[in-house]
Design an enzyme around this catalytic site. Structure first.
Site, short mmCIF file in Angstrom:
data_model
loop_
_atom_site.label_atom_id
_atom_site.label_comp_id
_atom_site.label_asym_id
_atom_site.label_seq_id
_atom_site.Cartn_x
_atom_site.Cartn_y
_atom_site.Cartn_z
N TYR A 166 0.19 40.67 24.48
CA TYR A 166 -0.13 39.67 25.51
C TYR A 166 -1.48 40.00 26.13
O TYR A 166 -2.36 39.13 26.25
CB TYR A 166 0.99 39.68 26.56
CG TYR A 166 0.78 38.74 27.73
CD1 TYR A 166 1.01 37.38 27.60
CD2 TYR A 166 0.38 39.23 28.97
CE1 TYR A 166 0.83 36.52 28.67
CE2 TYR A 166 0.21 38.39 30.05
CZ TYR A 166 0.43 37.04 29.90
OH TYR A 166 0.25 36.19 30.97
N ALA A 168 -3.88 41.82 24.88
CA ALA A 168 -4.95 41.66 23.89
C ALA A 168 -5.39 40.20 23.83
O ALA A 168 -6.59 39.90 23.77
CB ALA A 168 -4.48 42.14 22.52
N SER A 169 -4.42 39.29 23.84
CA SER A 169 -4.77 37.86 23.76
C SER A 169 -5.55 37.44 25.00
O SER A 169 -6.50 36.65 24.91
CB SER A 169 -3.51 37.01 23.59
OG SER A 169 -2.69 37.07 24.76
#
Ligand SMILES: NC(=O)c1ccc[n+]([C@@H]2O[C@H](COP(=O)([O-])OP(=O)(O)OC[C@H]3O[C@@H](n4cnc5c(N)ncnc54)[C@H](OP(=O)(O)O)[C@@H]3O)[C@@H](O)[C@H]2O)c1
Length: 294
Positions: A166, A168-169
């Site tokens: 999450y 990273a996004s």
């Protein structure tokens, strides 16, 4: 309103007739955002997968903005993300504001996430924002300007346990938005990054494993205020709630003492050593040279 008339976005009292796309509007922050734009007289096009929710929302929006509408689909697909922007311009003749808000949570041990799930999180949370922005840019350039508001997360500033994918996004979204600040200079298109802390929405009920976070969850209306402020004042970045003591402390500790921040974050939800043992056992039995391969 013609398809090239300029709207004074510096004052929300003058937003009537502006065209706004809100992704992830079937619940939570996106829903509140769409309603708030409709109340200002904006033409709102809302998107998400749950069409029944979108229909009900559009009914509400039409109380203030009779031509508001929806498009149901999966923003993890590039063709749908691009179609959303094309539909906005075809239906309303222009696009002024794009709020990239849709996201799927991912709160799971890195050993339990498969690579397909990881890719899906990136597609929904990051690539959808990239696809819609690329599709929107020519229309905003034609108009002489526009606003892209990307709803990220404070979890991208201090990553809690189990939030790797999450975060990273959202970090990708942060980098993309920060790049837009430079690259879009002089175009009239403004990009803002909104970083919410914990808010009371249904996202908490969608987590793969329960969150240990037991602190305060704020009302989504605060994020809507923040989005409006970003547009009116052409802000680049804002954490919301702005003066939350926990978020402020976390930011400073992360900056000045990253090791301490890491330990503090890890204590929120201690890692289960049995999960590591189970993953190791799976690795030993499945990889070449392991017991099953002999
Ligand atoms: N609530 C918090 O504490 C918090 C904190 C930090 C950041 N945020 C961010 O705030 C934003 C809004 O979240 P929220 O709290 O309002 O959560 P939410 O109520 O769960 O809303 C998420 C929205 O995204 C949509 N969505 C998810 N996957 C989708 C897909 N594949 N295609 C299209 N739409 C999709 C959902 O609609 P469908 O399921 O109908 O498709 C829903 O409308 C997210 O970007 C989230 O990361 C929230």
């Amino acid at each position: 309103m013609s398809d090239t008339d300029r709207i004074d976005w510096r004052n929300r009292e003058h937003w009537k007739g502006g065209v706004v796309v809100v992704t992830g509007a079937s619940s939570g922050i996106g829903r509140e955002t769409a309603l708030a734009f409709a109340r200002q007289g904006c033409l709102v096009l809302v998107a998400a997968r749950r069409e029944d929710r979108l229909r009900e929302l559009v009914e509400r929006c039409r109380e203030w903005s009779p031509d508001s509408s929806h498009l149901a689909g999966d923003l993890g697909r590039r063709d749908f993300a691009e179609q959303l922007i094309e539909v906005a311009v075809r239906r309303y003749g222009r696009l002024d504001v794009l709020v990239n808000n849709a996201a799927t949570p991912c709160h799971e041990s890195i050993y339990e996430i498969d690579v397909d799930t990881a890719e899906r999180v990136m597609r929904v949370n990051f690539f959808s924002c990239l696809w819609t922005t690329f599709a929107a840019m020519p229309h905003m350039l034609r108009l002489g300007g526009g606003h892209v508001v990307n709803v990220s997360s404070f979890a991208s500033r201090l990553v809690p346990p189990y939030e790797t994918l999450y975060a990273a996004s959202k970090c990708a979204m942060n980098g993309f938005t920060e790049g837009l600040w430079n690259d879009l200079a002089g175009s009239g298109i403004h990009a803002s990054l909104v970083l919410p802390g914990p808010f009371e929405t249904e996202i908490w009920g969608k987590l793969q494993r329960p969150s240990r976070y037991a602190g305060r969850r704020h009302p989504p209306s605060l994020v809507v205020d923040c989005i409006f402020e970003c547009i009116e004042k052409r802000l680049h970045e804002r954490v919301v709630p702005r003066r939350d003591p926990m978020l402020t402390l976390a930011r400073w500790v992360r900056l000045l003492a990253p090791g301490l921040a890491r330990k503090g974050a890890a204590r929120m939800d201690p890692f289960d050593p049995e999960a590591l043992e189970a993953a190791r056992a799976r690795a030993l039995s499945s990889l070449p040279g392991g017991p099953e391969s002999s």
